[in-house]
Scaffold this active site. Structure first.
Site, PDB file in Angstrom:
ATOM      1  N   HIS A 110       1.974   4.632  -5.125  1.00  0.00           N
ATOM      2  CA  HIS A 110       2.240   3.930  -3.859  1.00  0.00           C
ATOM      3  C   HIS A 110       3.731   4.132  -3.543  1.00  0.00           C
ATOM      4  O   HIS A 110       4.548   4.235  -4.464  1.00  0.00           O
ATOM      5  CB  HIS A 110       1.924   2.447  -4.095  1.00  0.00           C
ATOM      6  CG  HIS A 110       2.002   1.560  -2.900  1.00  0.00           C
ATOM      7  ND1 HIS A 110       3.191   1.153  -2.344  1.00  0.00           N
ATOM      8  CD2 HIS A 110       1.032   0.984  -2.146  1.00  0.00           C
ATOM      9  CE1 HIS A 110       2.962   0.359  -1.322  1.00  0.00           C
ATOM     10  NE2 HIS A 110       1.650   0.239  -1.167  1.00  0.00           N
ATOM     11  N   ASP A 187       2.918  -0.264 -12.823  1.00  0.00           N
ATOM     12  CA  ASP A 187       2.605  -0.990 -11.590  1.00  0.00           C
ATOM     13  C   ASP A 187       1.140  -1.411 -11.666  1.00  0.00           C
ATOM     14  O   ASP A 187       0.242  -0.572 -11.571  1.00  0.00           O
ATOM     15  CB  ASP A 187       2.871  -0.047 -10.405  1.00  0.00           C
ATOM     16  CG  ASP A 187       2.408  -0.622  -9.082  1.00  0.00           C
ATOM     17  OD1 ASP A 187       1.900  -1.756  -9.060  1.00  0.00           O
ATOM     18  OD2 ASP A 187       2.559   0.084  -8.058  1.00  0.00           O
ATOM     19  N   GLN A 190      -2.790  -2.914  -8.383  1.00  0.00           N
ATOM     20  CA  GLN A 190      -4.220  -2.726  -8.095  1.00  0.00           C
ATOM     21  C   GLN A 190      -5.131  -3.094  -9.266  1.00  0.00           C
ATOM     22  O   GLN A 190      -6.345  -3.139  -9.101  1.00  0.00           O
ATOM     23  CB  GLN A 190      -4.501  -1.270  -7.683  1.00  0.00           C
ATOM     24  CG  GLN A 190      -4.001  -0.923  -6.301  1.00  0.00           C
ATOM     25  CD  GLN A 190      -4.548  -1.825  -5.203  1.00  0.00           C
ATOM     26  OE1 GLN A 190      -5.601  -2.452  -5.347  1.00  0.00           O
ATOM     27  NE2 GLN A 190      -3.846  -1.902  -4.106  1.00  0.00           N
ATOM     28  N   LYS A 213      -2.367 -10.098  -4.314  1.00  0.00           N
ATOM     29  CA  LYS A 213      -3.494  -9.214  -4.653  1.00  0.00           C
ATOM     30  C   LYS A 213      -4.354  -9.810  -5.764  1.00  0.00           C
ATOM     31  O   LYS A 213      -5.307  -9.202  -6.226  1.00  0.00           O
ATOM     32  CB  LYS A 213      -2.976  -7.841  -5.066  1.00  0.00           C
ATOM     33  CG  LYS A 213      -2.360  -7.069  -3.887  1.00  0.00           C
ATOM     34  CD  LYS A 213      -2.158  -5.625  -4.224  1.00  0.00           C
ATOM     35  CE  LYS A 213      -1.155  -4.927  -3.347  1.00  0.00           C
ATOM     36  NZ  LYS A 213      -1.691  -4.483  -2.065  1.00  0.00           N
ATOM     37  N   CYS A 351       0.104   3.747   2.368  1.00  0.00           N
ATOM     38  CA  CYS A 351       1.445   3.767   1.746  1.00  0.00           C
ATOM     39  C   CYS A 351       1.472   4.711   0.548  1.00  0.00           C
ATOM     40  O   CYS A 351       2.110   4.420  -0.473  1.00  0.00           O
ATOM     41  CB  CYS A 351       1.902   2.370   1.319  1.00  0.00           C
ATOM     42  SG  CYS A 351       1.968   1.218   2.665  1.00  0.00           S
TER      43      CYS A 351
HETATM   44  N1  PLP Z   1       1.712  -0.666  -5.864  1.00  0.00           N
HETATM   45  C1  PLP Z   1       0.442  -0.464  -5.501  1.00  0.00           C
HETATM   46  C2  PLP Z   1      -0.421   0.413  -6.352  1.00  0.00           C
HETATM   47  C3  PLP Z   1      -0.065  -1.062  -4.354  1.00  0.00           C
HETATM   48  O1  PLP Z   1      -1.332  -0.843  -3.995  1.00  0.00           O
HETATM   49  C4  PLP Z   1       0.789  -1.889  -3.582  1.00  0.00           C
HETATM   50  C5  PLP Z   1       0.308  -2.505  -2.330  1.00  0.00           C
HETATM   51  O2  PLP Z   1      -0.684  -2.122  -1.764  1.00  0.00           O
HETATM   52  C6  PLP Z   1       2.107  -2.075  -4.010  1.00  0.00           C
HETATM   53  C7  PLP Z   1       2.542  -1.459  -5.149  1.00  0.00           C
HETATM   54  C8  PLP Z   1       3.065  -2.922  -3.226  1.00  0.00           C
HETATM   55  O3  PLP Z   1       2.652  -4.256  -3.241  1.00  0.00           O
HETATM   56  P1  PLP Z   1       3.387  -5.319  -2.291  1.00  0.00           P
HETATM   57  O4  PLP Z   1       3.308  -4.781  -0.907  1.00  0.00           O
HETATM   58  O5  PLP Z   1       2.593  -6.569  -2.499  1.00  0.00           O
HETATM   59  O6  PLP Z   1       4.790  -5.447  -2.789  1.00  0.00           O
END
Ligand code: PLP
Length: 393
Positions: A110, A187, A190, A213, A351
């Protein structure tokens, strides 16, 4: 079966966009509202009864997060989300990285786990490197080994890609990275709502996720770090609460986690996250995983039956989310009809432009599930999708 716990489902939404954000159980919404009505004040600063109640609730939420991922509460830093948690670490690395160092990320990251590292490399002169995925969406571990070098200082990877949905073998690459002295940030944005996490077993150096999430409020996220890895990082922001002594000549900083929590934190949001974790614990991981697997397998089976579907990666390797296109129809067009049928899915690059480029596409349509989805939702989605396809073919 769990829809009853979520008041939003009193309306007729087919919500298949939990990868973007999950809906909130009534227990979280009411709990946050109760906190504001009965226990709210600023934390760590006052000594009145309300300030003590609020501080106790905020620190109890930190302990709940620590227990949830098998960490110590001193290793839990509240941020406003996964994005801020990654930026906190990447910003610190601007003072750690040297021009000959390297940072290695997966091409499927992401933007939140891609751009902060790319920019930290640009700022320090370090080399920004990526490793590839195979056509089926799994990690290309041969490429990972090729890209990993004695110069690699940090490896940044998602446990589940928000486009490919594959559960990646993070333990394997953590071991490889540690052998050459690199640190690993995982990270779990998900995976946090779908799989139990044990940071002690995983042995990662840093781990991040967002509260929204995992059925919690927006505006709250978590950075976990090994004690030494957090001590090595300089503070991210400066201000109240994160200091030890402030003088004109110099300032010393509070120990972790306060060192990274400058200013008034997201107090009610942290309390709400704690309640969301209570909800997960109450439902139980065994039940969540078993139910989600059934619903997701049903979704994949139904999607496979659609002519002209083009999955991004191998649908059989996915879990929780699936991205695809229908040959000859723009996903935005499909989504117009889906939205009219009260179906909530996500269309775009999610994204994650580099992984779309890797697969030679610009966007995809993504359906993702949460613990509240059932086979009826899938049937309604497939019916609406077929209707949309029929409209354009
Ligand atoms: N990392 C992953 C894999 C994501 O899917 C997302 C958001 O969709 C993020 C990071 C960023 O999360 P946030 O927008 O809640 O900071």
């Amino acid at each position: 079966m769990f829809k009853k716990d979520f008041e939003i489902f009193d309306k007729k939404y087919i919500y298949l966009d939990s990868a973007a954000s999950t809906q909130k159980p009534t227990s979280v919404i009411r709990g946050v509202s109760d906190f504001y009505m009965h226990s709210y004040a600023n934390v760590h600063r006052g000594s009145c009864h309300l300030a003590n109640l609020a501080t106790t609730a905020y620190e109890a939420a930190r302990q709940k997060v620590a227990d949830f991922i098998h960490a110590d509460s001193k290793q839990i830093i509240f941020t406003k989300g996964a994005t801020e948690a990654i930026n906190l670490v990447a910003n610190g690395y601007r003072q750690i990285l040297k021009p000959k160092d390297e940072v290695l990320v997966c091409i499927a990251e992401h933007h939140a786990n891609f751009v902060p590292w790319q920019q930290a490399c640009f700022a320090t002169g370090a080399k920004f490197k990526t490793f590839n995925v195979k056509d089926d969406g799994s990690w290309d571990l041969d490429d990972f080994k090729k890209q990993l070098s004695s110069k690699t200082k940090i490896v940044a990877v998602a446990m589940i890609s928000n486009v490919l949905g594959v559960i990646y073998p993070v333990l394997e690459i953590i071991k490889m990275a540690h052998k050459i002295g690199a640190k690993v940030i995982v990270d779990t944005a998900q995976s946090i709502a779908h799989l139990p996490i044990n940071v002690t077993k995983m042995n990662c150096d840093y781990l991040v996720f967002s509260g929204h999430k995992i059925y919690g409020p927006t505006g709250i996220g978590v950075l976990y770090g090994k004690k030494s890895a957090l001590n090595d990082l300089p503070p991210y922001q400066f201000g109240g609460d994160m200091i030890d002594v402030v003088q004109i000549q110099k300032t010393t900083f509070a120990p972790v986690p306060a060192k990274f929590e400058a200013g008034t934190p997201p107090i009610a949001e942290a309390v709400g996250l704690g309640l969301a974790l209570d909800y997960i614990t109450h439902v139980g991981w065994d039940k969540i995983m078993a139910d989600e697997q059934k619903v997701f397998a049903y979704l994949i089976k139904k999607l496979k039956a659609i002519p002209d579907i083009q999955f991004v990666g191998n649908p059989d390797l996915k879990s929780g989310l699936v991205a695809f296109n229908i040959k000859g129809i723009h996903p935005d067009d499909l989504n117009l009809i889906l939205a009219k049928e009260h179906v909530c899915v996500r269309v775009g690059h999610h994204c994650a432009m580099p992984i779309h480029t890797r697969f030679g596409i610009k966007q995809s349509l993504r359906a993702s599930i949460g613990l509240y989805n059932d086979k009826k939702d899938i049937d309604a989605f497939i019916k609406a999708l077929n209707k949309a396809i029929g409209f354009f073919k």
